[in-house]
Structure formats: structure tokens, C-alpha cells
Design a protein around this motif. Structure first.
Motif, PDB file in Angstrom:
ATOM      1  N   LYS A   1     -22.508  10.753  47.900  1.00  0.00           N
ATOM      2  CA  LYS A   1     -22.744  11.106  49.377  1.00  0.00           C
ATOM      3  C   LYS A   1     -24.323  11.313  49.412  1.00  0.00           C
ATOM      4  CE  LYS A   1     -21.009  15.869  48.885  1.00  0.00           C
ATOM      5  NZ  LYS A   1     -20.021  16.822  49.365  1.00  0.00           N
ATOM      6  N   ARG A   2     -24.906  11.742  48.526  1.00  0.00           N
ATOM      7  CA  ARG A   2     -26.364  12.274  48.394  1.00  0.00           C
ATOM      8  C   ARG A   2     -27.278  11.217  48.200  1.00  0.00           C
ATOM      9  NH1 ARG A   2     -26.190  16.855  44.112  1.00  0.00           N
ATOM     10  NH2 ARG A   2     -25.027  15.329  42.995  1.00  0.00           N
ATOM     11  N   ARG A   3     -26.945   9.851  48.122  1.00  0.00           N
ATOM     12  CA  ARG A   3     -27.604   8.746  47.946  1.00  0.00           C
ATOM     13  C   ARG A   3     -27.367   7.659  48.983  1.00  0.00           C
ATOM     14  NH1 ARG A   3     -26.572   6.482  42.516  1.00  0.00           N
ATOM     15  NH2 ARG A   3     -24.767   5.573  43.257  1.00  0.00           N
ATOM     16  N   ARG A   4     -28.580   6.936  49.703  1.00  0.00           N
ATOM     17  CA  ARG A   4     -28.212   6.214  50.722  1.00  0.00           C
ATOM     18  C   ARG A   4     -28.974   4.857  50.098  1.00  0.00           C
ATOM     19  NH1 ARG A   4     -27.668   8.171  55.662  1.00  0.00           N
ATOM     20  NH2 ARG A   4     -28.526   6.149  56.691  1.00  0.00           N
ATOM     21  N   SER A   5     -28.186   3.816  50.439  1.00  0.00           N
ATOM     22  CA  SER A   5     -28.393   2.194  50.012  1.00  0.00           C
ATOM     23  C   SER A   5     -29.837   1.965  50.704  1.00  0.00           C
ATOM     24  CB  SER A   5     -27.305   1.434  50.439  1.00  0.00           C
ATOM     25  OG  SER A   5     -27.422   1.323  52.046  1.00  0.00           O
ATOM     26  N   GLN A   6     -30.711   1.230  50.149  1.00  0.00           N
ATOM     27  CA  GLN A   6     -31.856   0.668  50.588  1.00  0.00           C
ATOM     28  C   GLN A   6     -31.671  -0.930  50.900  1.00  0.00           C
ATOM     29  OE1 GLN A   6     -35.084   1.414  47.938  1.00  0.00           O
ATOM     30  NE2 GLN A   6     -36.468  -0.237  49.109  1.00  0.00           N
ATOM     31  N   TYR A   7     -32.089  -1.276  52.221  1.00  0.00           N
ATOM     32  CA  TYR A   7     -32.187  -2.675  52.762  1.00  0.00           C
ATOM     33  C   TYR A   7     -33.256  -3.509  52.191  1.00  0.00           C
ATOM     34  CZ  TYR A   7     -31.904  -6.809  55.856  1.00  0.00           C
ATOM     35  OH  TYR A   7     -32.071  -7.996  56.209  1.00  0.00           O
ATOM     36  N   ASP A   8     -33.102  -4.567  51.211  1.00  0.00           N
ATOM     37  CA  ASP A   8     -34.267  -5.357  50.706  1.00  0.00           C
ATOM     38  C   ASP A   8     -33.899  -6.899  50.949  1.00  0.00           C
ATOM     39  OD1 ASP A   8     -36.444  -6.034  49.439  1.00  0.00           O
ATOM     40  OD2 ASP A   8     -35.838  -5.523  47.508  1.00  0.00           O
ATOM     41  N   PRO A   9     -34.362  -7.340  52.084  1.00  0.00           N
ATOM     42  CA  PRO A   9     -34.021  -8.421  52.664  1.00  0.00           C
ATOM     43  C   PRO A   9     -34.401  -9.924  51.681  1.00  0.00           C
ATOM     44  CG  PRO A   9     -35.740  -7.711  53.936  1.00  0.00           C
ATOM     45  CD  PRO A   9     -35.326  -6.682  53.015  1.00  0.00           C
ATOM     46  N   GLU A  10     -35.558  -9.583  50.908  1.00  0.00           N
ATOM     47  CA  GLU A  10     -36.226 -10.474  50.153  1.00  0.00           C
ATOM     48  C   GLU A  10     -36.447 -10.022  48.934  1.00  0.00           C
ATOM     49  OE1 GLU A  10     -39.411 -12.794  51.881  1.00  0.00           O
ATOM     50  OE2 GLU A  10     -38.043 -13.291  53.766  1.00  0.00           O
ATOM     51  N   ASN A  11     -36.296 -10.787  47.758  1.00  0.00           N
ATOM     52  CA  ASN A  11     -36.804 -10.485  46.477  1.00  0.00           C
ATOM     53  C   ASN A  11     -37.390 -11.613  45.650  1.00  0.00           C
ATOM     54  OD1 ASN A  11     -37.411  -9.596  43.491  1.00  0.00           O
ATOM     55  ND2 ASN A  11     -36.009  -7.516  44.063  1.00  0.00           N
ATOM     56  N   LYS A  12     -38.622 -11.914  45.649  1.00  0.00           N
ATOM     57  CA  LYS A  12     -39.086 -13.303  45.238  1.00  0.00           C
ATOM     58  C   LYS A  12     -38.891 -13.461  43.733  1.00  0.00           C
ATOM     59  CE  LYS A  12     -42.227 -14.752  48.848  1.00  0.00           C
ATOM     60  NZ  LYS A  12     -43.695 -15.082  49.471  1.00  0.00           N
ATOM     61  N   SER A  13     -39.034 -12.305  43.038  1.00  0.00           N
ATOM     62  CA  SER A  13     -38.990 -12.414  41.631  1.00  0.00           C
ATOM     63  C   SER A  13     -37.658 -12.745  41.229  1.00  0.00           C
ATOM     64  CB  SER A  13     -39.496 -11.049  41.218  1.00  0.00           C
ATOM     65  OG  SER A  13     -39.258 -10.848  39.564  1.00  0.00           O
ATOM     66  N   LEU A  14     -36.510 -12.037  41.829  1.00  0.00           N
ATOM     67  CA  LEU A  14     -35.194 -12.100  41.622  1.00  0.00           C
ATOM     68  C   LEU A  14     -34.782 -13.289  41.988  1.00  0.00           C
ATOM     69  CD1 LEU A  14     -32.278 -11.025  40.798  1.00  0.00           C
ATOM     70  CD2 LEU A  14     -32.036 -10.172  43.168  1.00  0.00           C
ATOM     71  N   GLU A  15     -35.176 -13.971  43.076  1.00  0.00           N
ATOM     72  CA  GLU A  15     -34.864 -15.305  43.550  1.00  0.00           C
ATOM     73  C   GLU A  15     -35.410 -16.336  42.756  1.00  0.00           C
ATOM     74  OE1 GLU A  15     -36.310 -15.735  47.366  1.00  0.00           O
ATOM     75  OE2 GLU A  15     -35.001 -14.329  48.410  1.00  0.00           O
ATOM     76  N   LEU A  16     -36.547 -16.208  42.068  1.00  0.00           N
ATOM     77  CA  LEU A  16     -36.997 -17.116  40.902  1.00  0.00           C
ATOM     78  C   LEU A  16     -36.249 -17.156  39.700  1.00  0.00           C
ATOM     79  CD1 LEU A  16     -40.724 -16.640  41.334  1.00  0.00           C
ATOM     80  CD2 LEU A  16     -39.695 -18.552  42.086  1.00  0.00           C
ATOM     81  N   TRP A  17     -35.875 -16.025  39.307  1.00  0.00           N
ATOM     82  CA  TRP A  17     -35.156 -15.883  37.938  1.00  0.00           C
ATOM     83  C   TRP A  17     -33.925 -16.456  38.451  1.00  0.00           C
ATOM     84  CZ3 TRP A  17     -35.890 -14.950  33.149  1.00  0.00           C
ATOM     85  CH2 TRP A  17     -37.005 -14.007  32.780  1.00  0.00           C
ATOM     86  N   LEU A  18     -33.023 -16.248  39.525  1.00  0.00           N
ATOM     87  CA  LEU A  18     -31.944 -16.914  39.721  1.00  0.00           C
ATOM     88  C   LEU A  18     -31.811 -18.429  39.752  1.00  0.00           C
ATOM     89  CD1 LEU A  18     -30.111 -14.505  42.271  1.00  0.00           C
ATOM     90  CD2 LEU A  18     -29.529 -14.542  39.984  1.00  0.00           C
ATOM     91  N   THR A  19     -32.841 -18.802  40.443  1.00  0.00           N
ATOM     92  CA  THR A  19     -33.112 -20.052  40.619  1.00  0.00           C
ATOM     93  C   THR A  19     -33.274 -20.853  39.292  1.00  0.00           C
ATOM     94  OG1 THR A  19     -33.925 -20.026  42.829  1.00  0.00           O
ATOM     95  CG2 THR A  19     -34.517 -22.108  41.736  1.00  0.00           C
ATOM     96  N   GLY A  20     -34.175 -20.242  38.429  1.00  0.00           N
ATOM     97  CA  GLY A  20     -34.490 -20.865  37.406  1.00  0.00           C
ATOM     98  C   GLY A  20     -33.222 -21.016  36.273  1.00  0.00           C
ATOM     99  N   LEU A  21     -32.466 -19.776  36.242  1.00  0.00           N
ATOM    100  CA  LEU A  21     -31.301 -19.819  35.582  1.00  0.00           C
ATOM    101  C   LEU A  21     -30.400 -20.702  35.841  1.00  0.00           C
ATOM    102  CD1 LEU A  21     -31.183 -15.804  34.376  1.00  0.00           C
ATOM    103  CD2 LEU A  21     -32.088 -17.668  33.102  1.00  0.00           C
ATOM    104  N   THR A  22     -30.093 -20.621  37.198  1.00  0.00           N
ATOM    105  CA  THR A  22     -28.943 -21.685  37.579  1.00  0.00           C
ATOM    106  C   THR A  22     -29.421 -23.146  37.383  1.00  0.00           C
ATOM    107  OG1 THR A  22     -28.591 -20.084  39.415  1.00  0.00           O
ATOM    108  CG2 THR A  22     -27.941 -22.590  39.666  1.00  0.00           C
ATOM    109  N   THR A  23     -30.930 -23.591  37.514  1.00  0.00           N
ATOM    110  CA  THR A  23     -31.223 -24.970  37.254  1.00  0.00           C
ATOM    111  C   THR A  23     -30.921 -25.169  35.761  1.00  0.00           C
ATOM    112  OG1 THR A  23     -32.899 -24.746  38.872  1.00  0.00           O
ATOM    113  CG2 THR A  23     -33.063 -26.494  37.191  1.00  0.00           C
ATOM    114  N   LEU A  24     -31.221 -24.287  34.812  1.00  0.00           N
ATOM    115  CA  LEU A  24     -30.931 -24.354  33.459  1.00  0.00           C
ATOM    116  C   LEU A  24     -29.320 -24.577  33.102  1.00  0.00           C
ATOM    117  CD1 LEU A  24     -33.525 -22.081  31.746  1.00  0.00           C
ATOM    118  CD2 LEU A  24     -33.605 -24.377  31.572  1.00  0.00           C
ATOM    119  N   GLY A  25     -28.748 -23.871  33.855  1.00  0.00           N
ATOM    120  CA  GLY A  25     -27.362 -23.930  33.493  1.00  0.00           C
ATOM    121  C   GLY A  25     -26.696 -25.101  34.091  1.00  0.00           C
ATOM    122  N   ILE A  26     -27.307 -25.849  35.320  1.00  0.00           N
ATOM    123  CA  ILE A  26     -26.479 -27.056  35.714  1.00  0.00           C
ATOM    124  C   ILE A  26     -27.093 -28.187  35.038  1.00  0.00           C
ATOM    125  CG2 ILE A  26     -26.713 -28.412  37.819  1.00  0.00           C
ATOM    126  CD1 ILE A  26     -25.007 -25.937  38.275  1.00  0.00           C
TER     127      ILE A  26
END
Length: 467
Positions: free
Chosen positions: A68-93
Motif C-alpha cells: 500500500k506504500r508503493r504505486r505502480s508506474q506507467y511505462d508505455p514504451e521501452n525500446k530496449s526491452l522490445e529489442l530484447w524480446l524481438t531478438g530472443l523471439t526471432t532466435l527461438g522461432i
């Protein structure tokens, strides 16, 4: 916290179950070890992702649990995370697709030295065709299929020496590549032999193919891996892998299209002489005799009579120790010296006047039986008239006591267990839907209500042949 622990336990338990489980692939019996390698790669890639996602889920549940003493933070974009997810997904596929594409390219590229076999699927049966000495298949098309031409052979000189195998038993030589050409007569099927790591769809109107090299002598089951109808699960066959000389000897004994086309049709007059012995039990007009446990024969189709006489003669039927009446029938069937004799007597029986039988059993409920019969109707017809295309004989007009006995024999494996009786094998599977004696009585009671033929004897000529 409890949810995180449960997720971790499920993830780790799944991994342990995979490594400790006694269930895995069947032993490999062909050249397709690369298919096993592809499956292994798929398991490692999907397994790693499964474990990573679930452990990450458990971490997130603990790390970001309610505070209750912590609030969530809205982060609509995270290019670094998106690049990592896209790269790892591409390798997996890529890891999932690339090995499969390479193996698939080889799977449908048979070597020049491969010999050919055509596999024909239908509800619910397998049959096979080999090219003759010319090494070429003759033309065939489904629109030419009929009772005398089950492969749909066209009037093609190249097809005269084609070797036709109507039973679901295929023999192949070991260590010799074979191209399997696939064709369906009716609906979508899929031929699969697990030990060979080989399967392929059979699409009506099209021809597909694959190849493999059998590497281990033995016997392997063919199944249909595509839901093709009510008896899909019973559509089974077998491939026997043998040494080359054994295969050559077997193949030389199989009939060609030209030989089958030249077979003489049944001669009712010759069959009448042979039927004299049968008449002692089954009656002069094939009406049957319950006192002698001899069923009615009149009204049965010749193709079904031929098959049953051949089974009795070979021992595929009537050899079970509990089939008392079948054992009595076998010696009489062996008195028919060859196939022509069987064809002749069957042709004569088909000419006998078909008359209605009387009901002798009591206790069955036709209404309940009607519901159970819906399954039977897929092969035997809505009116029990029999369907040649599905190899289902006629049921309407048969004595109820005989129907009950045969259904019980199928249920208990007394009839149909022999390896050379493929349709009996299917009936054993189908008869299991009749869960008890009452179910058997019910379906028999319903069959007795189906329309029976009533022959006007004035329309029958003096020779006993229906006009």
C-alpha cells in the motif's frame, strides 16, 4: 506467495516428469533420425521458454506483490526491452522452423533408386499398389472405382502389370528406400507409422508422397492420424519389414490388375452342386436352421459370403477355442478347393429367394437400440442394408439369435482377433460401444424392426434364381 510457490512447483515438476517419464518416442526403425533430432530441438527450445516464462512469472508475483506504500508506474514504451524480446523471439522461432524445413525438404525428395508403393485410404481401410515389371504405375482415378475395380484403374497398358494388395498388410524390404504415393478414395486421411517417423495427409483429388528407408526387420502398425469418421480409431494396418528375398517371394505371389480382371465371375450352376453339402445345415433355400445353429444365408451379398468362406478356409475365422460353431464350419469351408469354388457357391447363394425371418428373442428395447444403432449405421446402412464401400455387410433380415451371438463373439474377442481378419479387428473395436448384454439385446431388437424383403415366389423362376 502461495501462487508463486505453486507456479515454481508446476514448472519444475513438469521438467522432472519429462526427464523421468518412461513414455517417449517409439524405437526408431527408419533412416529418419533427423526427425528425432528436430523433435529434440523443439523440446529444448519450448522447454526453455516454458521454464523461463513460469519462473519469471513467479518472480513478478513475489517482487511486485501488493504494497500500500508503493504505486505502480506507467511505462508505455521501452525500446530496449522490445529489442530484447524481438531478438530472443526471432532466435527461438528460427530454432523451431529451420531444422524442420531442412528435414521436410529431404522428406519429400526421394532418391532416384527408391522403389514405389501407392497407399490408398478409405473409410476405414488401407490397400496398396506396386508398379509391375515396367516400373510405372498405370493411370487410376476415383471416378472409375466400383466393386470390380476398387482401385479405380483406367484402361492403361502401363497398369496391366500393376500389383494390387487389397488387404491392409504391406510387406517392404529392409534397407531399401521406398517412395510412398498417397491417395484417398473418400475423405481426408493421414497415413502414419510412428516407428518410421513418417506421416502425411491424404487429400481427396490429390496425390501426396514421402519416402523412408526401413532399417529394422519387424512388424509396425499403420494408423490414420486424421479424424476421418466414426471408425477412425479402428482404421489400422500393418507393415512387415523383411529381407529382400522374402519380399521378392511375397510380391511374386500377389495378383496383378490383369490377372484379377481375367478372373471368371461366379457360376451359379457350378455353385449349386457345391451348395448341396451346405444345404444340410443352412437349408435348401439358405433359410437357415436355428436348431443346428446354422444362420440364414439367402439375402447376403456374394462379396461378403466370399470373404467369410475364405476366412473360414484359411483359419482366420473359426479357429478360436471358444468359437464352437465356427469350428464346426471350418471343415466344410475347406471342402471348397480354391477361390473359384468359393465364388461359385457364393454366386449361387445370392440367387436364393430371400424371405423374412421371425423374431425369436425377447427382452430387448428397440427404442434404446435405435440410439445405439446410429454408430452401426455408418457402415451397415440406416436400414441395415449393408454398404459395400465401407465393407459393412447387410444386417436386416438376419436371425436375431445369430446377430446376438456374433456381437457377443466380437465383444469377447472370440471372433475377429485373427491378424488376417482386418474387418473383424475393426468390429471388435466397434462392438465395445455395446457395454453389456442388455445393450446387445437392445440393438438386435432394433435391427429386427428394419424392413425385411418379402419375395413373391411367383416371380422366382423354376431354377430358384430371382428375376
Amino acid at each position: 506467495m502461495a501462487i508463486a510457490v505453486a507456479v515454481i512447483v508446476l514448472a519444475v515438476g513438469s521438467v522432472l516428469f519429462f526427464f523421468l517419464s518412461p513414455w517417449y518416442l517409439t524405437p526408431l526403425a527408419s533412416n529418419w533420425g533427423t526427425i528425432d533430432d528436430t523433435i529434440t530441438i523443439t523440446l529444448w527450445v519450448t522447454g526453455a521458454v516454458f521454464l523461463a516464462v513460469n519462473l519469471f512469472l513467479a518472480y513478478v508475483v513475489v517482487r511486485y506483490r501488493f504494497n500500500k506504500r508503493r504505486r505502480s508506474q506507467y511505462d508505455p514504451e521501452n525500446k530496449s526491452l522490445e529489442l530484447w524480446l524481438t531478438g530472443l523471439t526471432t532466435l527461438g522461432i528460427a530454432g523451431l522452423l529451420a531444422p524442420g524445413l531442412l528435414v521436410w525438404g529431404s522428406f519429400v525428395s526421394p532418391p532416384q533408386e527408391a522403389h514405389q508403393v501407392e497407399v490408398v485410404g478409405q473409410q476405414w481401410h488401407w490397400s496398396f499398389r506396386f508398379p509391375g515389371e515396367d516400373g510405372r504405375f498405370g493411370a487410376a482415378h476415383n471416378r472409375f472405382i466400383d466393386e470390380r475395380n476398387p482401385f479405380g484403374m483406367v484402361d492403361d497398358p502401363a497398369g496391366q502389370d500393376d500389383i494390387l494388395i487389397t488387404s491392409p498388410h504391406l510387406v517392404l524390404p529392409v534397407d531399401r528406400p521406398v517412395k510412398m504415393v498417397l491417395r484417398s478414395k473418400d475423405v481426408l486421411h493421414n497415413v502414419k507409422v510412428a516407428n518410421f517417423r513418417a506421416k502425411m495427409d491424404m487429400v481427396p483429388g490429390q496425390t501426396s508422397y514421402f519416402w523412408f528407408t526401413p532399417t529394422v526387420v519387424g512388424e509396425y502398425e499403420i494408423v490414420c492420424a486424421q479424424l476421418c469418421g466414426i471408425a477412425h480409431f479402428a482404421m489400422r494396418g500393418r507393415i512387415e519389414v523383411v529381407e529382400q528375398e522374402v519380399f521378392d517371394a511375397w510380391l511374386s505371389e500377389q495378383p496383378t490388375y490383369a490377372e484379377l480382371a481375367q478372373l471368371a465371375p461366379g457360376d451359379p450352376e457350378a455353385g449349386a452342386e457345391r451348395y448341396a453339402t451346405c444345404a444340410a445345415c443352412h437349408g435348401a433355400e439358405g433359410q437357415g436352421n436355428a436348431a443346428l445353429n446354422a444362420p440364414k444365408l439367402a439375402g447376403m451379398d456374394a462379396w461378403y459370403l466370399e470373404r467369410q468362406l475364405a476366412l473360414f478356409r484359411s483359419g482366420a475365422r473359426g479357429s478360436h477355442e471358444d468359437d464352437t460353431y465356427g469350428q464346426q464350419m471350418r471343415p466344410f469351408a475347406t471342402m471348397l478347393p480354391d477361390r473359384q469354388a468359393i465364388v461359385d457357391v457364393s454366386a449361387f447363394i445370392e440367387t436364393l429367394p430371400d424371405q423374412a425371418v421371425e423374431t425369436s428373442l425377447a427382452g430387448g428395447d428397440p427404442e434404446r437400440g435405435a440410439r445405439r444403432y446410429r454408430t452401426c449405421a455408418n457402415c451397415h446402412g440406416q436400414q441395415g442394408e449393408g454398404i459395400r464401400a465401407t465393407n459393412g455387410p447387410r444386417l436386416a433380415g438376419l436371425p436375431d439369435w445369430y446377430l446376438e451371438r456374433q456381437l457377443q463373439n466380437f465383444r469377447h474377442g472370440v471372433r475377429g482377433r485373427h491378424r488376417e481378419d482386418p474387418y473383424g479387428n475393426q468390429m471388435i473395436e466397434m462392438a465395445q460401444v455395446l457395454v453389456d448384454d442388455r445393450a446387445v439385446r437392445d440393438v438386435v431388437a432394433y435391427i429386427t424392426t428394419l424392413p425385411q424383403p418379402r419375395v413373391d415366389m411367383a416371380a422366382v423362376n423354376p431354377g430358384g434364381v430371382e428375376e
